[in-house]
Design a protein around this motif. Structure first.
Motif, short mmCIF file in Angstrom:
data_model
loop_
_atom_site.label_atom_id
_atom_site.label_comp_id
_atom_site.label_asym_id
_atom_site.label_seq_id
_atom_site.Cartn_x
_atom_site.Cartn_y
_atom_site.Cartn_z
N LYS A 21 0.84 -1.21 0.00
CA LYS A 21 0.00 0.00 0.00
C LYS A 21 0.88 1.26 0.00
O LYS A 21 0.62 2.21 -0.74
N LYS A 22 1.93 1.26 0.82
CA LYS A 22 2.84 2.41 0.85
C LYS A 22 3.59 2.55 -0.47
O LYS A 22 3.83 3.67 -0.93
N GLU A 28 2.83 6.27 -7.24
CA GLU A 28 1.91 7.24 -7.81
C GLU A 28 2.46 8.65 -7.70
O GLU A 28 2.32 9.46 -8.61
N ASN A 29 3.10 8.96 -6.57
CA ASN A 29 3.71 10.28 -6.40
C ASN A 29 4.84 10.49 -7.40
O ASN A 29 5.00 11.59 -7.93
N ILE A 30 5.64 9.45 -7.66
CA ILE A 30 6.74 9.58 -8.61
C ILE A 30 6.21 9.75 -10.03
O ILE A 30 6.65 10.63 -10.77
N ARG A 34 1.12 12.83 -7.61
CA ARG A 34 0.13 12.76 -6.54
C ARG A 34 -0.32 11.31 -6.43
O ARG A 34 -0.08 10.51 -7.31
N SER A 35 -0.98 10.99 -5.33
CA SER A 35 -1.54 9.65 -5.21
C SER A 35 -3.05 9.76 -5.27
O SER A 35 -3.63 10.74 -4.82
N TYR A 75 6.06 1.86 -13.58
CA TYR A 75 4.65 1.81 -13.97
C TYR A 75 4.12 0.38 -13.93
O TYR A 75 3.02 0.13 -13.43
N LYS A 76 4.90 -0.56 -14.43
CA LYS A 76 4.48 -1.98 -14.40
C LYS A 76 4.33 -2.47 -12.96
O LYS A 76 3.40 -3.18 -12.63
N ARG A 77 5.28 -2.09 -12.09
CA ARG A 77 5.19 -2.48 -10.68
C ARG A 77 3.97 -1.86 -10.02
O ARG A 77 3.26 -2.51 -9.26
#
Length: 154
Positions: A21-22, A28-30, A34-35, A75-77
């Protein structure tokens, strides 16, 4: 034998839920700056927000082609982890009774058997038995196993 392996995989995923989750938030921030909260997926909007055009939260095909190797890997991860986090959170809906749902939520929150037993008012042995029952129920639910794509990795 395959059932036992999937129970072990499910138990490992439940244990790894917090860091996944973290990691979703971090990625998403990278990638997006933003998440996006998972609870807002599919939520209806009203007023001016409903009338305004919306961009896709995902990457367009042109953006995907122009990504560098690191971004593509991230992105895949991100996509893989988002699927697993969603499946783990959705699994509570597949459980039969409310007490099992509470125990399941406590387990993914990282609570120990002692903390769960104190919280619910049952013995630690009953919590252990309930966890085994929950894992067996989830391994039998084809929806959950399919969401996790455990058939491919087993």
């Amino acid at each position: 034998m395959k059932e036992a392996a999937s129970i072990e995989q499910i138990e490992l995923l439940l244990r790894d839920y917090h860091w996944m989750k973290k990691e979703v938030d971090r990625l998403e921030n990278i990638l997006y700056g933003r998440s996006s909260p998972m609870r807002s997926w599919g939520v209806a909007q009203y007023g001016i927000e409903a009338a305004m055009p919306k961009g896709s939260s995902g990457k367009s095909q042109a953006e995907l082609m122009n990504m560098d190797i690191r971004e593509e890997r991230l992105y895949k991860r991100l996509e893989k982890l988002k699927e697993r986090v969603y499946a783990i959170e959705y699994a509570a809906e597949l459980l039969g009774n409310e007490r099992d749902r509470v125990i399941y939520d406590c387990i993914i929150d990282g609570m120990s058997f002692r903390e769960i037993s104190y919280h619910i008012g049952i013995s630690r042995n009953q919590v252990k038995k309930a966890k085994e029952t929950i894992l067996n129920q989830l391994s039998q639910k084809s929806q959950f196993v399919h969401l996790l794509n455990l058939e491919k990795s087993a």
